[in-house]
Design an enzyme around this catalytic site. Structure first.
Site, PDB file in Angstrom:
ATOM      1  N   ASP A   1      -9.906  -5.810  -3.032  1.00  0.00           N
ATOM      2  CA  ASP A   1      -9.484  -4.793  -2.071  1.00  0.00           C
ATOM      3  C   ASP A   1     -10.306  -3.581  -2.158  1.00  0.00           C
ATOM      4  O   ASP A   1     -10.465  -2.984  -3.362  1.00  0.00           O
ATOM      5  CB  ASP A   1      -7.997  -4.647  -2.908  1.00  0.00           C
ATOM      6  CG  ASP A   1      -7.053  -3.491  -2.037  1.00  0.00           C
ATOM      7  OD1 ASP A   1      -7.711  -2.632  -1.297  1.00  0.00           O
ATOM      8  OD2 ASP A   1      -5.942  -3.702  -1.878  1.00  0.00           O
TER       9      ASP A   1
ATOM     10  N   SER B   1       0.909  -1.321   0.182  1.00  0.00           N
ATOM     11  CA  SER B   1       0.008   0.157  -0.010  1.00  0.00           C
ATOM     12  C   SER B   1       0.803   1.209  -0.127  1.00  0.00           C
ATOM     13  O   SER B   1       1.732   1.520  -0.971  1.00  0.00           O
ATOM     14  CB  SER B   1      -0.842  -0.281   1.135  1.00  0.00           C
ATOM     15  OG  SER B   1      -2.070   0.776   1.095  1.00  0.00           O
TER      16      SER B   1
ATOM     17  N   HIS C   1      -7.170  -6.096   0.946  1.00  0.00           N
ATOM     18  CA  HIS C   1      -6.150  -5.321   1.303  1.00  0.00           C
ATOM     19  C   HIS C   1      -5.299  -5.769   2.511  1.00  0.00           C
ATOM     20  O   HIS C   1      -4.386  -5.101   2.928  1.00  0.00           O
ATOM     21  CB  HIS C   1      -6.551  -3.668   1.561  1.00  0.00           C
ATOM     22  CG  HIS C   1      -5.451  -2.780   1.294  1.00  0.00           C
ATOM     23  ND1 HIS C   1      -5.014  -2.307   0.097  1.00  0.00           N
ATOM     24  CD2 HIS C   1      -4.995  -1.980   2.158  1.00  0.00           C
ATOM     25  CE1 HIS C   1      -4.099  -1.517   0.327  1.00  0.00           C
ATOM     26  NE2 HIS C   1      -4.169  -1.127   1.406  1.00  0.00           N
TER      27      HIS C   1
END
Lengths: 282, 282
Positions: free
Chosen positions: B228, B149, B261
């Protein structure tokens, strides 16, 4: 009779699913969560289950997030079930110590006030949760059990009291003789009262010694780090290994040099444990 | 010049050592922690290093405890270094949002008040920390970098700006075009000011497009879950993959169906990433 369960979250993991559920427990008279890992389907035969019991202060998520067990469970086709370590909630008795009350249920049925109203983890784990899991998931009736520290005590004690239920048991740094160590004596005094004869039914050393000689055995694997800060005062798994040796019970105690009481140790050896259980579950 | 580091904890893990250190950072003007995994020694040759950069709200321990990477690092003989995600402390500026300030350093050198005094993660990661690690541990100069991320942004951006330093780069769900997405625009406005031309030096899409055509390439691997929640608004790694395709850069984007995620995704694919890096590091 159908008990409803509520899916709290789910995550794809190793082509299976890591899920967390909430349900009302009739044994514990409170809302409970558990986590479950469902491996990718292999064939038409329902997969076996390995229960994981956590240690003091833990809940259902410690093993889920830190042990790395799902990779092996996915490969082997094993369902992992991670219960919480005690009843929970504002209505549930608690204590300021980390080793009594919520997070420290010791997997027994409490008989003393204020604990008896909710602290019935033994019934929850032997009667209620397996039925609930069987009802909601496509699993076989082949089961094994493992745990860490207080949960190692729980895994060994539950298996030794229910040898027909579990095909194998294993533990990391288990409390094997709770009647004789500070963690166990504090918890058993509070939950079970001062009459120590009532404690013996939850003591793995006593249980192993007391099993009838004709009892069919199941294999036990124990890993113990020799840098574990709790080894000398609280754990002493060699006591159980010696009793097993005396009666010819198949128990392997592995002393792991340099390893401590943490999940880093569990992560390092959980693959061995799951392969050990798989050898009996398939 | 020798910088001292203080060992905060260490744990045996997969026959190596998981350690955590504290040191004073001259780049960041505060005390910092980092975690490191040292694999069991294989032979006389010092091991290569893979840096891991974490995402928003994380510190050096998220990957350490949740990813299960040490097993593979132990097998391959790779050192893992996990820095924190920002400067820390009561004297360090902060923000109420989870996506700005402490825990959200974005791996850049801030130029704007009140951030410029401490938020110099770019310098810390390119100049200070590698020297410190080189000085205190027996490692080779072969390095790769990966992250998740915001840390995926950091890994790709640092590698694209320093292609002579890193043999490979990889990312899980990276922010590839921070100049164009809400997380990046908020952070870059605060840290770098309103002049968007100053942002481009930290934008992987811009960096990849701007590299001279004679630039020697290094391989990039990106895993992105299609479940995600941040994929559409914040991540869009296909943008970077398309730019790579246009200029013939070796970038593989794998879209992982059903994955989200979380660290459950990272745990599922981190083995692929470490083997990808190992192919370039050995």
């Amino acid at each position: 009779m159908s008990i409803s369960i509520e899916l709290l979250e789910e995550h794809r993991m190793f082509d299976g699913w890591q899920q967390r559920y909430r349900h009302f427990s009739s044994s514990l008279q409170c809302s409970m969560t558990f986590s479950i890992y469902l491996p990718p389907p292999r064939d038409d035969s329902p997969p076996p289950v390995v229960y994981w019991l956590s240690g003091l202060t833990c809940n259902d998520e410690n093993f889920t997030t830190k042990a790395g067990a799902q990779r092996i469970a996915a490969e082997l086709g094993i369902v992992l079930v991670m219960p919480d370590t005690s009843p929970r909630g504002d209505d549930v008795a608690n204590d300021e110590g980390y080793d009594l009350g919520q997070g420290a249920g010791f997997y027994l049925n409490a008989t003393q006030s204020p604990w008896a109203a909710h602290f019935r983890m033994y019934d929850y784990l032997i009667d209620e949760l397996p039925l609930l899991v069987q009802e909601h998931f496509n699993i076989s009736d082949r089961q094994s059990i493992m745990g860490h520290s207080m949960g190692g005590h729980g895994a060994l004690m539950l298996a030794l009291r229910n040898p027909q239920r579990f095909r194998s048991a294993s533990a990391f740094a288990p409390i094997v003789n709770p009647c004789q160590v500070p963690w166990g004596r504090k918890a058993f005094t509070a939950y079970l009262g001062a009459d120590e004869s009532q404690w013996l039914q939850y003591d793995s050393c006593h249980l192993l010694s007391s099993l009838p000689s004709e009892q069919e055995t199941f294999p036990i694997l124990v890993d113990q780090g020799d840098s574990d800060q709790f080894l000398a005062d609280q754990l002493q798994p060699a006591k159980l290994a010696e009793l097993a040796r005396q009666r010819g019970w198949p128990l392997q105690l592995r002393v792991q040099p340099g390893y401590d009481h943490s999940y880093y140790t569990i992560a390092s050896f959980v693959e061995d444990h799951l392969r050990f259980h798989a050898a009996r579950l398939f």
